[in-house]
Scaffold this active site. Sequence first.
Site, PDB file in Angstrom:
ATOM      1  N   GLU A  37       8.276   0.289 -31.181  1.00  0.00           N
ATOM      2  CA  GLU A  37       8.947   0.626 -32.451  1.00  0.00           C
ATOM      3  C   GLU A  37       7.941   1.169 -33.458  1.00  0.00           C
ATOM      4  O   GLU A  37       6.816   0.677 -33.564  1.00  0.00           O
ATOM      5  CB  GLU A  37       9.628  -0.626 -33.012  1.00  0.00           C
ATOM      6  CG  GLU A  37      10.351  -0.427 -34.337  1.00  0.00           C
ATOM      7  CD  GLU A  37      11.021  -1.710 -34.826  1.00  0.00           C
ATOM      8  OE1 GLU A  37      11.433  -1.754 -35.997  1.00  0.00           O
ATOM      9  OE2 GLU A  37      11.116  -2.673 -34.026  1.00  0.00           O
TER      10      GLU A  37
ATOM     11  N   GLU B 106      10.152   1.998 -43.591  1.00  0.00           N
ATOM     12  CA  GLU B 106      11.219   1.179 -44.183  1.00  0.00           C
ATOM     13  C   GLU B 106      11.027   1.078 -45.687  1.00  0.00           C
ATOM     14  O   GLU B 106       9.896   1.105 -46.200  1.00  0.00           O
ATOM     15  CB  GLU B 106      11.257  -0.209 -43.550  1.00  0.00           C
ATOM     16  CG  GLU B 106      11.787  -0.200 -42.133  1.00  0.00           C
ATOM     17  CD  GLU B 106      12.105  -1.592 -41.624  1.00  0.00           C
ATOM     18  OE1 GLU B 106      13.297  -1.879 -41.387  1.00  0.00           O
ATOM     19  OE2 GLU B 106      11.171  -2.387 -41.461  1.00  0.00           O
TER      20      GLU B 106
ATOM     21  N   TRP C 189      20.589  -1.428 -43.897  1.00  0.00           N
ATOM     22  CA  TRP C 189      20.976  -2.737 -43.354  1.00  0.00           C
ATOM     23  C   TRP C 189      20.771  -3.836 -44.386  1.00  0.00           C
ATOM     24  O   TRP C 189      19.930  -3.735 -45.275  1.00  0.00           O
ATOM     25  CB  TRP C 189      20.249  -3.046 -42.055  1.00  0.00           C
ATOM     26  CG  TRP C 189      18.759  -3.111 -42.077  1.00  0.00           C
ATOM     27  CD1 TRP C 189      17.890  -2.071 -42.041  1.00  0.00           C
ATOM     28  CD2 TRP C 189      17.959  -4.304 -42.095  1.00  0.00           C
ATOM     29  NE1 TRP C 189      16.588  -2.523 -42.033  1.00  0.00           N
ATOM     30  CE2 TRP C 189      16.593  -3.889 -42.076  1.00  0.00           C
ATOM     31  CE3 TRP C 189      18.256  -5.665 -42.123  1.00  0.00           C
ATOM     32  CZ2 TRP C 189      15.546  -4.801 -42.082  1.00  0.00           C
ATOM     33  CZ3 TRP C 189      17.198  -6.569 -42.127  1.00  0.00           C
ATOM     34  CH2 TRP C 189      15.860  -6.148 -42.106  1.00  0.00           C
TER      35      TRP C 189
ATOM     36  N   THR D 197      12.507 -12.791 -44.520  1.00  0.00           N
ATOM     37  CA  THR D 197      13.115 -11.461 -44.542  1.00  0.00           C
ATOM     38  C   THR D 197      13.778 -11.194 -45.881  1.00  0.00           C
ATOM     39  O   THR D 197      13.662 -10.094 -46.440  1.00  0.00           O
ATOM     40  CB  THR D 197      14.139 -11.324 -43.398  1.00  0.00           C
ATOM     41  OG1 THR D 197      13.476 -11.537 -42.150  1.00  0.00           O
ATOM     42  CG2 THR D 197      14.787  -9.952 -43.399  1.00  0.00           C
TER      43      THR D 197
END
Length: 371
Positions: A169, A173, A262, A273
């Site tokens: 990945e 972001e 998201w 998070t």
Amino acid sequence: MKQIYLFSSALAFLTSTVLAAQQGATCNSTNPCSSQYPCCSEYGFCGDGYYCLGGCNPLASNTLNSCNPSPMCENANYTLSDTSRILSNYTYFNGNASEYDWVVEQGSIINTTSNGEAAIAVLLTESGGGTLLSSTRYVHYGQITARLQTGRWAGVVTAFITMSSIKDEIDWEFPGNQTTTGQTNYFWQGVIPTQTAGVTETGLTDTYSNWHDFTIDWQPDSLTFLVDGNVSRIITAVEATNNATGVAQFPTTPSRIQLSIWPAGISTEPQGTVQWAGGMINWNDPDYVSAGHFYALFQSVSVQCNDPTTPSASDTSYMYGANSSLDTPSIAFSNASTMINGAPALIGTSTGAMSMWLGVSVALALGGLVL
């Protein structure tokens, strides 16, 4: 005769129950799928049909060639406001990357205009979750640039990433309301390192109000992140070597491009998070109340392929080689078809697992929203 009938009925019921369980079984590299439902989907559940397409993990499937070959990279400039090349319901995708450039894996998109540029808005709602677009073609090294405008709300994350079938990945972001920074990161086969490789890139002009070109320049020996053509970060494969194992924990496998918004600031996400994303989402925010959604904008994506070896004229796809392992996956070109005969809708557990992150609806709304 009645006893035989009852036995046959019980056997049929037992068989269907076992097959249903196999269809929803979880899978990983140490617990691969059965031959009946051979493909381990990107969300870690066994199945067939669409499970064998984008994101299917060959190292967790029944065999290395259970997954369909992955459509090969092509140089392209994608104008996303042309939604004729975006398939709104990914469960209808049959693997034909010549028909569609993108699939909506979850959520909703709408046409829009911002600062005079036509684009798509990817939407996030409290009831439906976020939105994820995935490219139908893979990239095995090359330069990828996305022109975008981010969200500006705490707990809401805008993302432009590449993701391989075995979880290599590379990320750009943009978490929460931090509209003058972006964050770059990379992962190797889904391993979460003890020390994060994430770096905050500062000094950007408002990413919500202004268009910016964010680039991932991924080469076999290095990874470069750029903003509006200016280099912001360089990582080498040597720097990513694990000194204890000698393995370069650096992305090396063909990857799809993914564009998303998201919800990180929700109660089901880990506290770390939520904090990273700027806190819990405020569903009473005036922007959300007025529009009925949060959003991020994507105008275009350009791709310049740089495969480590030159494919032949007949090659159309990538396949994992027979000597693939978790440490050193082997990638080969192939002229095998990337298509399946049919693409049945995902059923059971796997759809629910995906919905926990992005929501429950898949839709494409074509409208004339001006933001």
